[in-house]
Enzyme design. Structure first.
Site, PDB file in Angstrom:
ATOM      1  NE  ARG A  58      -5.041   6.128   1.071  1.00 32.58           N
ATOM      2  CZ  ARG A  58      -5.918   5.495   1.821  1.00 32.58           C
ATOM      3  NH1 ARG A  58      -6.633   6.154   2.711  1.00 32.58           N
ATOM      4  NH2 ARG A  58      -6.094   4.204   1.698  1.00 32.58           N
ATOM      5  CG  HIS A  87     -10.969   8.267   2.063  1.00 32.32           C
ATOM      6  ND1 HIS A  87     -11.983   7.386   1.795  1.00 32.32           N
ATOM      7  CD2 HIS A  87      -9.958   7.537   2.622  1.00 32.32           C
ATOM      8  CE1 HIS A  87     -11.604   6.158   2.167  1.00 32.32           C
ATOM      9  NE2 HIS A  87     -10.392   6.229   2.685  1.00 32.32           N
ATOM     10  CD  GLN A 124      -6.038   9.918   3.446  1.00 35.97           C
ATOM     11  OE1 GLN A 124      -6.733   8.981   3.798  1.00 35.97           O
ATOM     12  NE2 GLN A 124      -4.730   9.925   3.583  1.00 35.97           N
ATOM     13  CG  PHE A 170      -2.373  -0.089   0.956  1.00 36.29           C
ATOM     14  CD1 PHE A 170      -2.878  -1.116   0.192  1.00 36.29           C
ATOM     15  CD2 PHE A 170      -3.259   0.872   1.462  1.00 36.29           C
ATOM     16  CE1 PHE A 170      -4.249  -1.211  -0.061  1.00 36.29           C
ATOM     17  CE2 PHE A 170      -4.625   0.787   1.213  1.00 36.29           C
ATOM     18  CZ  PHE A 170      -5.124  -0.249   0.451  1.00 36.29           C
ATOM     19  CD  GLU A 201      -3.211   3.546  -0.919  1.00 38.79           C
ATOM     20  OE1 GLU A 201      -3.950   4.331  -0.301  1.00 38.79           O
ATOM     21  OE2 GLU A 201      -2.003   3.419  -0.668  1.00 38.79           O
ATOM     22  CG  HIS A 256      -8.757   7.425  -1.376  1.00 44.20           C
ATOM     23  ND1 HIS A 256      -8.477   6.949  -2.643  1.00 44.20           N
ATOM     24  CD2 HIS A 256      -8.436   6.433  -0.520  1.00 44.20           C
ATOM     25  CE1 HIS A 256      -8.001   5.704  -2.534  1.00 44.20           C
ATOM     26  NE2 HIS A 256      -7.963   5.383  -1.246  1.00 44.20           N
ATOM     27  CG  LEU A 309     -12.276   4.337  -1.654  1.00 45.75           C
ATOM     28  CD1 LEU A 309     -11.745   5.747  -1.476  1.00 45.75           C
ATOM     29  CD2 LEU A 309     -11.879   3.482  -0.472  1.00 45.75           C
ATOM     30  NE  ARG A 337      -6.804   6.975   7.090  1.00 44.38           N
ATOM     31  CZ  ARG A 337      -7.146   5.911   6.353  1.00 44.38           C
ATOM     32  NH1 ARG A 337      -6.589   4.732   6.568  1.00 44.38           N
ATOM     33  NH2 ARG A 337      -8.060   6.017   5.408  1.00 44.38           N
TER      34      ARG A 337
END
Ligand SMILES: Cc1cc2nc3c(=O)[nH]c(=O)nc-3n(C[C@H](O)[C@H](O)[C@H](O)COP(=O)(O)OP(=O)(O)OC[C@H]3O[C@@H](n4cnc5c(N)ncnc54)[C@H](O)[C@@H]3O)c2cc1C
Length: 569
Positions: free
Chosen positions: A285, A350, A235, A122, A254, A237, A251, A385
Site C-alpha cells: 500500500r 486509513h 497508513q 491482496f 483493495e 490507503h 474506501l 500493514r
C-alpha cells in the site's frame, strides 16, 4: 465518592466492541471472568463492520504452497522489518485456527468449488490468502462475534464513551465515562482493562475512517502511563474516493485490485510499471499510495487529482458478485457504473500501525492490568500493514488479550477506585460549558488541515516542525473550547472531548515522524529519502512524564536465526 455515580463492577472491562474487543470478551468469559464491554456507538457498528476485502490467514485452500512461514515473511517484508517478529510469528501461526473457529461459530465465507473457504489475492501477499465474504467480510465477522458474545452473556454498555482510566497505585482499577445520550457520568471498576478502541483517522481531512476513530484508547493509555510505539507509521490507503467532494476519502477496497483492477493515469498509462514492475497494482500500500500521489502531483492525475482504477474488463456479473458494495457505493455516491467504466481514486488516511506498546504473548501494556489489542496496539505491522492482516490481528491478539486479562484479574486482589481521580475527570468534562473559547468544530477542522498538510503522505523537517507548532496552539485552544446547550446528546461536547485524544495522538505522530530521519514503509521523508542503518534498529517510544510528552528510542529485538532464515533465506 464514586457511589454518587452509576457504577458497574467487572473483572475485565473491555473498551471497544470491534473485532478485537469482542474476541477478547469471548475469551475472557471463557476463562470465567465477569466481563463488561463499552462502546461509543451501537453494538455491531464498530469500525470492523466496514472491513471489506478479507482476513489474511495461510490456510492454503487456493494456493496450496502457502504456509505460516510465507505469511510471516510477507508480513515482515511488508513492515520493512520493524515489526515485532514475535507478534508476526504468532499471528502467522495462529490466524488459520482463528478463521476456522469463526467458521465454527457461524461465519459464512465464500467457498471454493470443493467447499473450502475461498481466498483472494491482496497486495504484498505471495499467495491468495484473504478469506472473504464478497466485499463485506467485516460485517460477517462482527455479526458472528457479536452473536457468540451475546449468547455467552457479555454485559454491553452501548453509546457510552470512556474518558479516563483510573488507577490504584501502579495498577488500573477502572474507568470513567459518560452516556452519550444523557451526558450522565458512569464509573466502571475492574481489575483488568483491554483497550480495543481502534485508530486515529479522524485527525486527517481525507480519511476512510468514521467519526469513532479519534485515538481515544491510545490517549487514555498514554495518560495512564503506558508507552506508545512507532507512532510515525500511519497508513495512507492508495484508493479512496476522490469525487464528489462529500464522499472524498471513503474506501475503495483493495479487493478491486485483488480481483484484477488496473490503475491508469490521465494519459491511459499503466503507471505502476514504473514504480513496481513485478507486483504492479498488487504492490504494498505504501508504494501504490505514493505512486498515485506522485502521478497527480506531476500533472498526470485525473480531473479531480487522482488515478483511474478500472475493473470493467471483467464480466459485469462477476464484478457485482465479488464487489457488491463497491458497485453500489459508486452507483449511489458518484453515479458511476464500475462494470462499464473506471473509478477515480486517490490516497486516504486509513490505518495506524503505531499504538500502545504491548507484550507479544499477553498483549499487556507497560501498565500492570492494562492490555491492548487490534488497531490500538502497536508491533505486528511494523512500518506498513499488509491488507487483510488487521482482521486476523484482531482475532489472534484479541483472543490473547482476553485470556491474559482474565488471568490477571483472577490472580489479583481487589482494586479501589479513587474518588479524587473521578472528581477531576468529571470537572474536566464539564469545563467546556463554562468556557468562552473556540467552537470545537473549528479546532477540529484546523487539526485536520494541519495533519493533512504537514504530517501527510510525504513529509519533511520544515513541515513537521510547522505541524508541531500548530498542534501546540490547537492544544491550548482545545483546552478552552466552548460548547452550547446541555449534556443531553450533545455532539459538540463529545467532539470537544475527542479533540483531547486526537491532539495527544497527533502530537505523538508528528514528534515521532520528525525524529525518524529516514524513509521506511508508510513514513516517507522527502529530505531523507533512503533507509538508514541506525533507524533500521530503533523503535520510537512516546511516554508521559508529568505534563510532558517524551520521546526515546528502543532497540529492535534481534530475530532468532531460524526466523532470519525464513525472512532473508
Ligand atoms: C473501510 C475500511 C475497510 C477495511 N477493510 C479491511 C479488510 O478488508 N481487511 C483488514 O484486515 N482490515 C481492514 N480494515 C481495517 C480494519 O477494519 C480495522 O483496522 C479493524 O476493524 C479495527 O478493529 P478494532 O477492533 O481494533 O477497532 P474497531 O472495530 O474500530 O472498534 C473500536 C471500538 O472502540 C469503541 N471506542 C472507541 N473509543 C471509545 C471510547 N472512548 N469509549 C468507548 N468505546 C470506544 C468504538 O465504539 C468501537 O466499538 C478496513 C478499515 C476500513 C476503515
Amino acid at each position: 465518592m464514586h457511589e454518587k455515580f452509576e457504577t458497574h463492577e467487572h473483572d475485565v472491562l473491555i473498551i471497544g466492541a470491534g473485532g478485537a474487543g469482542l474476541r477478547a470478551a469471548i475469551e475472557a468469559l471463557g476463562h470465567g471472568a465477569r466481563v463488561g464491554v463499552v462502546c461509543k456507538s451501537l453494538l455491531g457498528k464498530a469500525h470492523t463492520v466496514m472491513a471489506e476485502g478479507g482476513i489474511a490467514a495461510a490456510m492454503a485452500n487456493v494456493d496450496t504452497a502457502d504456509d505460516w512461514r510465507t505469511h510471516f515473511r510477507d508480513t515482515m517484508r511488508g513492515g520493512k522489518f520493524l515489526n515485532n517478529w514475535h507478534m508476526a510469528r504468532i499471528h502467522a501461526q495462529e490466524s488459520p485456527d482463528r478463521v476456522r473457529e469463526l467458521e465454527q461459530w457461524g461465519a459464512l465465507f465464500d467457498r471454493t468449488s470443493s467447499g473450502d473457504i475461498l481466498q483472494r489475492a491482496f497486495g504484498g501477499h505471495t499467495y491468495k490468502r484473504l478469506c472473504h465474504v464478497g466485499d463485506r467480510t467485516g460485517l460477517e465477522m462482527i455479526r458472528t462475534l457479536q452473536d457468540r458474545g451475546v449468547h455467552l452473556g457479555i454485559d454491553v454498555f452501548m453509546e457510552c464513551a470512556i474518558t479516563k482510566l483510573l488507577k490504584d497505585g501502579d495498577r488500573v482499577s477502572g474507568a470513567l465515562g459518560y452516556w452519550r445520550e444523557t451526558g450522565r457520568f458512569v464509573v466502571f471498576k475492574a481489575k483488568a482493562i483491554v483497550v480495543a478502541t481502534g485508530g486515529i483517522g479522524k485527525a486527517w481531512r481525507i480519511t476512510s475512517n468514521s467519526w469513532e476513530y479519534t485515538g481515544d484508547g491510545m490517549a487514555l493509555a498514554y495518560d495512564a502511563g503506558a508507552e506508545l510505539m512507532d507512532m510515525e507509521f500511519v497508513q495512507f490507503h492508495p484508493t479512496g474516493m476522490v469525487w464528489p467532494p462529500g464522499v472524498q476519502g471513503i474506501l475503495v477496497t483493495e479487493a478491486v485490485r485483488g480481483e484484477g483492477g488496473i490503475l491508469r493515469n490521465k494519459d491511459g498509462e499503466r503507471f505502476m510499471e514504473r514504480y513496481d514492475p513485478e507486483k504492479m497494482e498488487l504492490s504494498t500500500r505504501d508504494v501504490v499510495a505514493r505512486a498515485i500521489y506522485t502521478e497527480a502531483r506531476e500533472g498526470r492525475g485525473t480531473e479531480h487529482g487522482g488515478a483511474y482504477l478500472d475493473i470493467s474488463h471483467k464480466p459485469a456479473e462477476y464484478v457485482k458478485k465479488k464487489l457488491p458494495s463497491m458497485y453500489h457505493q459508486f452507483r449511489e455516491l458518484a453515479d458511476v457504473d464500475i462494470t462499464q467504466g473506471p473509478m477515480e481514486v486517490g490516497p486516504t488516511c486509513h490505518y495506524m500501525m503505531g499504538g500502545i506498546r504491548v507484550d507479544a504473548e499477553t498483549a499487556q501494556s507497560t501498565v500492570p492490568g492494562l492490555f491492548a489489542a487490534g488497531e490500538a496496539a502497536a508491533g505486528l505491522h511494523g512500518a506498513n500493514r499488509l491488507g487483510g492482516n488487521s482482521l486476523s490481528d484482531l482475532l489472534v491478539f484479541g483472543r490473547r488479550a482476553g485470556s491474559a486479562a482474565a488471568e490477571h484479574a483472577n490472580g489479583s486482589g481487589p482494586v479501589e477506585v479513587d474518588a479524587q481521580q473521578v472528581l477531576e475527570g468529571t470537572r474536566e468534562l464539564l469545563a467546556p460549558f463554562e468556557s468562552d473559547g473556540d467552537n470545537p468544530y473549528q479546532v477540529h477542522r484546523e487539526l485536520e488541515e494541519t495533519m493533512q498538510n504537514y504530517v501527510g503522505i510525504f513529509r519533511n523537517e520544515e513541515d513537521l516542525q510547522k505541524g508541531l507548532g500548530e498542534i501546540e496552539h490547537l492544544n491550548e485552544r482545545a483546552a478552552r473550547v466552548r460548547v452550547e446547550g446541555s449534556r443531553l446528546f450533545n455532539p459538540g461536547w463529545h467532539l470537544g472531548r475527542d479533540l483531547k485524544s486526537m491532539l495527544t495522538v497527533s502530537k505523538a505522530v508528528a514528534l515521532s515522524a520528525a525524529a525518524r530521519k529516514e524513509s521506511r514503509g508508510a513514513h516517507s521523508r522527502i529530505d531523507h529519502p533512503n533507509y538508514d542503518e541506525t533507524w533500521a534498529k530503533q523503535h520510537n517510544i512516546i511516554a508521559r512524564e508529568g505534563d510532558q510528552m517524551t520521546l526515546k528510542q528502543l532497540p529492535v529485538m534481534e530475530m532468532p536465526a531460524d526466523l532470519k532464515e525464513i525472512v532473508y533465506g
